[in-house]
Design a protein around this motif. Sequence first.
Motif, PDB file in Angstrom:
ATOM      1  N   GLU A   1      49.317  31.439  38.600  1.00 48.91           N
ATOM      2  CA  GLU A   1      48.109  30.810  38.051  1.00 48.91           C
ATOM      3  C   GLU A   1      47.108  31.811  37.488  1.00 48.91           C
ATOM      4  OE1 GLU A   1      49.197  30.643  41.172  1.00 48.91           O
ATOM      5  OE2 GLU A   1      47.583  30.516  42.643  1.00 48.91           O
ATOM      6  N   HIS A   2      47.357  33.112  37.698  1.00 46.97           N
ATOM      7  CA  HIS A   2      46.427  34.118  37.167  1.00 46.97           C
ATOM      8  C   HIS A   2      46.938  34.817  35.906  1.00 46.97           C
ATOM      9  CE1 HIS A   2      44.992  34.341  41.598  1.00 46.97           C
ATOM     10  NE2 HIS A   2      44.448  33.333  40.955  1.00 46.97           N
ATOM     11  N   ILE A   3      48.155  34.484  35.507  1.00 46.48           N
ATOM     12  CA  ILE A   3      48.760  35.157  34.355  1.00 46.48           C
ATOM     13  C   ILE A   3      47.891  35.004  33.101  1.00 46.48           C
ATOM     14  CG2 ILE A   3      50.704  35.009  32.729  1.00 46.48           C
ATOM     15  CD1 ILE A   3      52.508  34.496  35.162  1.00 46.48           C
ATOM     16  N   ASP A   4      47.342  33.810  32.915  1.00 41.43           N
ATOM     17  CA  ASP A   4      46.572  33.547  31.695  1.00 41.43           C
ATOM     18  C   ASP A   4      45.275  34.343  31.616  1.00 41.43           C
ATOM     19  OD1 ASP A   4      48.361  31.978  30.524  1.00 41.43           O
ATOM     20  OD2 ASP A   4      47.349  30.071  30.899  1.00 41.43           O
ATOM     21  N   LEU A   5      44.823  34.890  32.745  1.00 40.31           N
ATOM     22  CA  LEU A   5      43.583  35.684  32.706  1.00 40.31           C
ATOM     23  C   LEU A   5      43.755  36.915  31.826  1.00 40.31           C
ATOM     24  CD1 LEU A   5      42.372  35.527  36.415  1.00 40.31           C
ATOM     25  CD2 LEU A   5      41.523  34.260  34.435  1.00 40.31           C
ATOM     26  N   GLN A   6      45.018  37.230  31.529  1.00 42.34           N
ATOM     27  CA  GLN A   6      45.266  38.379  30.659  1.00 42.34           C
ATOM     28  C   GLN A   6      44.563  38.207  29.308  1.00 42.34           C
ATOM     29  OE1 GLN A   6      48.281  40.748  31.140  1.00 42.34           O
ATOM     30  NE2 GLN A   6      48.162  41.724  29.150  1.00 42.34           N
ATOM     31  N   LYS A   7      44.279  36.968  28.922  1.00 41.91           N
ATOM     32  CA  LYS A   7      43.633  36.775  27.606  1.00 41.91           C
ATOM     33  C   LYS A   7      42.266  37.453  27.526  1.00 41.91           C
ATOM     34  CE  LYS A   7      41.904  32.040  28.372  1.00 41.91           C
ATOM     35  NZ  LYS A   7      42.813  31.249  29.189  1.00 41.91           N
TER      36      LYS A   7
ATOM     37  N   VAL B   1      42.452  40.285  41.257  1.00 40.92           N
ATOM     38  CA  VAL B   1      41.107  40.630  41.751  1.00 40.92           C
ATOM     39  C   VAL B   1      40.042  39.915  40.918  1.00 40.92           C
ATOM     40  CG1 VAL B   1      39.479  42.483  42.271  1.00 40.92           C
ATOM     41  CG2 VAL B   1      41.910  42.896  42.550  1.00 40.92           C
ATOM     42  N   LEU B   2      40.306  39.810  39.621  1.00 38.93           N
ATOM     43  CA  LEU B   2      39.361  39.107  38.744  1.00 38.93           C
ATOM     44  C   LEU B   2      39.203  37.660  39.220  1.00 38.93           C
ATOM     45  CD1 LEU B   2      37.689  39.317  36.113  1.00 38.93           C
ATOM     46  CD2 LEU B   2      39.753  38.714  34.840  1.00 38.93           C
ATOM     47  N   ALA B   3      40.319  37.025  39.529  1.00 35.40           N
ATOM     48  CA  ALA B   3      40.283  35.640  40.031  1.00 35.40           C
ATOM     49  C   ALA B   3      39.594  35.584  41.392  1.00 35.40           C
ATOM     50  CB  ALA B   3      41.702  35.087  40.134  1.00 35.40           C
ATOM     51  N   PHE B   4      39.838  36.591  42.211  1.00 40.00           N
ATOM     52  CA  PHE B   4      39.243  36.641  43.555  1.00 40.00           C
ATOM     53  C   PHE B   4      37.713  36.738  43.454  1.00 40.00           C
ATOM     54  CE2 PHE B   4      37.966  39.419  47.196  1.00 40.00           C
ATOM     55  CZ  PHE B   4      38.333  38.588  48.239  1.00 40.00           C
ATOM     56  N   ALA B   5      37.233  37.629  42.597  1.00 39.84           N
ATOM     57  CA  ALA B   5      35.784  37.806  42.430  1.00 39.84           C
ATOM     58  C   ALA B   5      35.165  36.522  41.874  1.00 39.84           C
ATOM     59  CB  ALA B   5      35.499  38.983  41.489  1.00 39.84           C
ATOM     60  N   HIS B   6      35.887  35.886  40.963  1.00 42.37           N
ATOM     61  CA  HIS B   6      35.429  34.618  40.383  1.00 42.37           C
ATOM     62  C   HIS B   6      35.355  33.560  41.489  1.00 42.37           C
ATOM     63  CE1 HIS B   6      36.034  30.871  37.956  1.00 42.37           C
ATOM     64  NE2 HIS B   6      35.197  31.501  37.167  1.00 42.37           N
TER      65      HIS B   6
ATOM     66  N   LEU C   1      35.857  40.148  29.107  1.00 45.11           N
ATOM     67  CA  LEU C   1      35.983  39.775  30.523  1.00 45.11           C
ATOM     68  C   LEU C   1      34.756  39.003  30.981  1.00 45.11           C
ATOM     69  CD1 LEU C   1      37.421  43.174  31.761  1.00 45.11           C
ATOM     70  CD2 LEU C   1      38.565  40.971  32.057  1.00 45.11           C
ATOM     71  N   GLN C   2      33.620  39.338  30.370  1.00 47.15           N
ATOM     72  CA  GLN C   2      32.371  38.666  30.772  1.00 47.15           C
ATOM     73  C   GLN C   2      32.356  37.197  30.362  1.00 47.15           C
ATOM     74  OE1 GLN C   2      29.880  41.640  29.071  1.00 47.15           O
ATOM     75  NE2 GLN C   2      29.393  42.574  31.050  1.00 47.15           N
ATOM     76  N   GLN C   3      33.247  36.840  29.419  1.00 43.21           N
ATOM     77  CA  GLN C   3      33.339  35.408  29.070  1.00 43.21           C
ATOM     78  C   GLN C   3      33.903  34.608  30.241  1.00 43.21           C
ATOM     79  OE1 GLN C   3      35.720  35.178  25.545  1.00 43.21           O
ATOM     80  NE2 GLN C   3      34.347  36.552  24.451  1.00 43.21           N
TER      81      GLN C   3
END
Length: 381
Positions: free
Chosen positions: A200-206, A52-57, A92-94
């Motif tokens: 491709e979204h796994i790294d968003l965990q950082k 969802v984070l990637a989707f909103a982005h 997350l805001q970064q």
Amino acid sequence: MFCLNPILQVLLTCLACYMSVASDLELDPNGYILYCPCMGRFGNQAEHFLGVLAFAHGLNKTLVLPPWVEYRPGQRESVQVPFDTYFKVEPLQQYHRVMLMEEFMRDLAPTIWPPGSRTAFCYKSRHNSEVTCNAKEGNPFGPFWNTFNIDFDESAFYGPLHYDTHDEVNAENWAKKFPVSKYYVMAFSGAPASFPVREEHIDLQKYLIWSDNINNKAESFIRENFGNDEFLGLHFRNGEDWKRACEHVIPSERRNMFASAQCLGYYLDHGQLTKELCYPHEKTILKQIKEEVKKRKVKAIFVATDSDDMKAKIMKITKKKVKVVKYEPASPHIDLAILGKADYHIGNCVSTFSAFAVRERRINDKPVSFWAFPDMSHDEL
Ligand code: GFB
């Protein structure tokens, strides 16, 4: 349907100027995305969250961070726990614009998403006979939206659009079908994301960093129990629900299940799904622990589990030379934070709960390994 006509747009702009001065909150001209993390427990919700984070982005809209949906023994309805109980908002805001749902509902919803103008988004109607998302029907759907006194006035169906906003044509189609002038706030009845998480979204965990409360508890536990000694973190997913889920594994189907791509690869490049990988035999587990303890020369083990900690058996095979501890009272999030910090690790490849710690460990270049992987079925147990 909530339509932004030109006069309302001017008013919103004025309101935005006023609010940015008055409360530091600026309105996002591109709109907002809300959703209910209505599927599964923490591991499932976390996989969805990254998508969802990637989707909103991808759609360039502010993501409203929903509370985590939890289930408590003896309680009929789900309990909603604010997002920032477990994770910090600033990291997350970064990556993208986000805000807590509690703040959105308190500060923005009364003006930009008032009752009477609320549209629920879903892929298609939840019951064929009706043309509605039925966004509040059932648990946790009803309790989730009720937490914020949200009722829906309309439904919008987004099928056949999908969540991959790297696909530019798809992203454009979202914007065409749901222009911001008409759909300023998009509230999804379920997570607009694939399950399990896309590679491709796994790294968003950082950007998911434990809250100080969770992190401090994990660190004090480690300090008190292990000092500066290296320790091995184990995750046992061995409750009855898991046992039943693993009975559905059919190796000949040659497909992944839940989080199994984390060891098998998204295209099964590293092996096949087996029942043993999902619900490893006790002998497999004890053999692996013995080998890992010997190889890493560790004197301490941390066990996280939903059910059986196997403590007595682990002590027996390590001849009581190794300290074996678990966190009490049980806390899934503190368990995960400790697993993320362990020097070495063995987790369950199929479990999305295990996968959370594995993603964190991989991002931090910490070693990971899994029960019964690589395939140990030919080994003498
Ligand atoms: O997190 P989750 O979706 O992962 O569900 P799986 C498992 C839940 O079990 C966690 C508890 O959210 C925790 O509440 N749990 C599991 C644990 N391991 C631990 C642990 O080490 N410590 C503590 N304290 N709690 C699947 C779901 O679970 O289970 C599927 O993905 C389905 O939707 C299936 O329900 C049966 O992926 O492991």
